[in-house]
Design an enzyme around this catalytic site. Structure first.
Site, PDB file in Angstrom:
ATOM      1  N   GLU A  27     -16.084  -4.675  14.469  1.00  0.00           N
ATOM      2  CA  GLU A  27     -14.756  -4.963  14.975  1.00  0.00           C
ATOM      3  C   GLU A  27     -14.838  -5.781  15.150  1.00  0.00           C
ATOM      4  O   GLU A  27     -14.974  -5.623  16.445  1.00  0.00           O
ATOM      5  CB  GLU A  27     -14.235  -3.328  14.220  1.00  0.00           C
ATOM      6  CG  GLU A  27     -12.432  -3.647  14.494  1.00  0.00           C
ATOM      7  CD  GLU A  27     -11.685  -2.896  15.510  1.00  0.00           C
ATOM      8  OE1 GLU A  27     -10.866  -2.840  15.720  1.00  0.00           O
ATOM      9  OE2 GLU A  27     -12.134  -2.385  16.493  1.00  0.00           O
TER      10      GLU A  27
ATOM     11  N   ASP B 172     -16.879   0.464  16.127  1.00  0.00           N
ATOM     12  CA  ASP B 172     -15.401   0.330  17.064  1.00  0.00           C
ATOM     13  C   ASP B 172     -15.410  -0.668  18.426  1.00  0.00           C
ATOM     14  O   ASP B 172     -16.211  -0.977  18.980  1.00  0.00           O
ATOM     15  CB  ASP B 172     -14.672   1.709  16.830  1.00  0.00           C
ATOM     16  CG  ASP B 172     -13.526   2.018  17.428  1.00  0.00           C
ATOM     17  OD1 ASP B 172     -12.468   1.204  16.788  1.00  0.00           O
ATOM     18  OD2 ASP B 172     -13.112   1.559  18.816  1.00  0.00           O
TER      19      ASP B 172
END
Ligand code: NOJ
Length: 550
Positions: A274, A220
């Site tokens: 990401e 993330d």
């Protein structure tokens, strides 16, 4: 020998690395399937649907966070990285899921959230209880405020969810005190990755899950962990210049360490980053082979439905980073692409503040064509749950039910991302469209009544359905060895047509001209995204062909 600057397409054994060509399915756990009847998706619900995913034809599942969390940001606020939130099940359920998925030949990628934890993580509670300058605060970014009494935030950074990226704490003696940094919600304090304790803790967390057999991690906010330690103001920076919280040089050493760690485990386990950085070519340093295995190709997702920009993204991707950056059309953070492609501004992926006219029939047709386009390109693809059902963005969620923190943090100006997170319809004739057991609680967000016809069981038997197209495309793709290498050559077609050839005479033609386009005379049709008009490919339609290899 791999081309310089490109990740090797082959594993040591000479086989293509699995992630290089994989189709990965994103499960947003709380909206996938509810096994225990509380209205929220969970591990039991996912386990029950593993055969569905196997039959769909995907290779792996990426699961959004399942850790203990107060759910201030749907689980991206983690209070305990080594346990499962009771809402989703138990650690035993998680272990069983990994085992069962492997039995179905499905790999499991879990989400790791290293940029920030929850404000209810024991480390943050300890930081609040400790004085300024303490070791407990040094795990985060605590700073005195500006202004004569420290009443102003330490710098001008804004939270990605709206409002300042700093919140002032009350010190243990009751006085207003330091501020802490949170690039997202105030409930998500940023960790300080310059602190060796933070690094050691996350290495241990990675091992915890690798020891339980997971096949990799989606990282993330992978571009923001390391900050410029001076924490300079950012408002004056011209567009295109990296911000002091993103893409910092120190990230590369961090990911090299992680890569050595994951490579010490058997099997081909992977990191997918990401990183919302542009231009796309900035991903290249992360993908040289000693850091991340892959990183989402958001340039494809944010491209408008127009031949020029799409071809530009494809060329940039293949030319600079190779097919290591998977093609993505939707995820749990952006407007579903059936809706995007049904609008005038097809490139607008972020949550709309106002309602925009949308032609869902057009969007559906383009989404079908986009699927064939993305699956025909060299590399891997990430699908987002429900896109195989043709779900659209739900834009009429009642105000009181909106859970996305963006809604509050923008003073209700931006409704946020819940519209792409509405629980899936599985069974047309069951309450809640079979999201949970028939006697269970209603799904945590209401589903549109029209989704009855999109329910998985309603589509399963319909050869013209979106689900049937996904199944057929994935089956046809899996059977073509020629798609495993990364060659692509563009074919000569009129402007507005994307047409390319892959190995073995396989070709993909996508018509974005607005007019019918004639297909080549000597072809065999493999699959089309919609009805053809004899030799003509209608607008917003794609076809897979075999053509003679000459
Ligand atoms: C990216 C995740 O995909 C998103 O859902 C989340 O809100 C932010 N990172 C913060 O963790």
């Amino acid at each position: 020998m791999a081309e310089p600057g490109r990740q090797p397409a082959q594993s040591a054994a000479g086989e293509p690395a699995w992630h290089h060509t994989a189709v990965v399915y994103e499960v947003y756990l709380r909206s996938f399937a509810d096994g225990n009847g509380d209205g929220v998706g969970d591990i039991a619900g996912l386990r029950a649907h593993l055969p569905y995913l196997r039959d769909l034809g995907v290779d792996a599942i990426w699961l959004t966070p399942w850790y203990r969390s107060p759910m201030a940001d749907g689980g991206y606020d983690v209070a305990d990285y080594r346990d499962i939130d009771p809402l989703f099940g138990t650690l035993g359920d998680a272990e069983a899921l990994v085992t069962e998925a492997h039995e179905h030949d499905l790999r499991i990628i879990v989400d790791i959230v290293p940029n920030h934890c929850s404000s209810q993580h024991p480390w943050f509670a300890a930081a609040l209880a400790a004085p300024p300058g303490s070791a407990e605060r040094a795990r985060f970014w605590f700073r005195p405020g500006r202004g004569s009494a420290g009443e102003l935030p330490p710098n001008d950074w804004q939270s990605m969810f709206g409002g300042p990226a700093w919140t002032r704490v009350t010190e243990p003696d009751g006085r207003p005190g330091e501020w802490y940094l949170h690039l997202y919600a105030a409930e998500q304090p940023d960790l300080n990755w310059d602190n060796p304790e933070v690094r050691a803790e996350f290495e241990d967390i990675l091992r915890f899950w690798l020891d339980r057999g997971v096949d990799g991690f989606r990282i993330d906010v992978a571009d923001c962990l390391v900050k410029d330690p001076e924490l300079p103001d950012a408002a004056g920076l011209p567009p295109g210049v990296r911000r002091p919280w993103e893409d910092q040089d120190g990230l590369h050493d961090l990911y090299r360490t992680w890569r050595r760690l994951i490579d010490s485990y058997p099997g081909e386990r992977v990191f997918i980053g990401e990183l919302w950085i542009s231009p796309l070519s900035r991903l290249q340093p992360y993908l040289l082979g000693d850091q991340l295995h892959t990183a989402f190709n958001f340039g494809f997702l944010t491209a408008p439905w127009e031949a020029g920009p799409l071809r530009g993204v494809i060329d940039t991707t293949l030319g600079s980073i190779g097919p290591a950056a998977p093609w993505v059309l939707s995820n749990h953070d952006v407007t579903r692409h059936v809706t995007r492609y049904g609008r005038v501004e097809t490139a607008r992926v972020w949550m709309a503040t106002e309602r925009v006219a949308t032609d869902l029939t057009l969007g559906n047709r383009r989404a079908r064509a986009a699927l064939l386009l993305s699956l025909a390109l060299p590399g891997s693809s990430y699908l987002y749950q429900g896109e195989e059902l043709g779900l659209w963005e739900v834009e009429d969620i009642p105000d009181g039910l909106i859970a996305d923190p963006i809604y509050e943090r923008t003073g209700h100006r931006v409704r946020g991302r819940d519209g792409c997170r509405v629980p899936l319809p599985w069974a047309a004739q069951t309450p809640g469209f079979g999201f949970g057991p028939p006697d269970g609680a209603a799904p945590w967000l209401p589903q549109p009544a029209d989704w009855r016809r999109l329910a998985a069981d309603a589509q399963a038997a319909d050869p013209g359905s979106m689900l049937a197209l996904y199944r057929a495309a994935l089956r046809a793709r899996a059977g073509r060895a020629g798609l495993a290498d990364d060659t692509l050559s563009w074919l000569d077609f009129p402007d507005g047509v994307l047409a390319f050839r892959r190995a073995g005479g396989f070709a993909c033609v996508v018509n974005l001209t607005g007019e019918p386009v004639r297909l080549p005379p000597d072809h065999e049709l493999v699959l089309a995204s919609g009805p053809l008009d004899g030799p003509l490919l209608p607008p917003d339609t794609a076809a897979w062909l075999t053509i003679s290899d000459g």
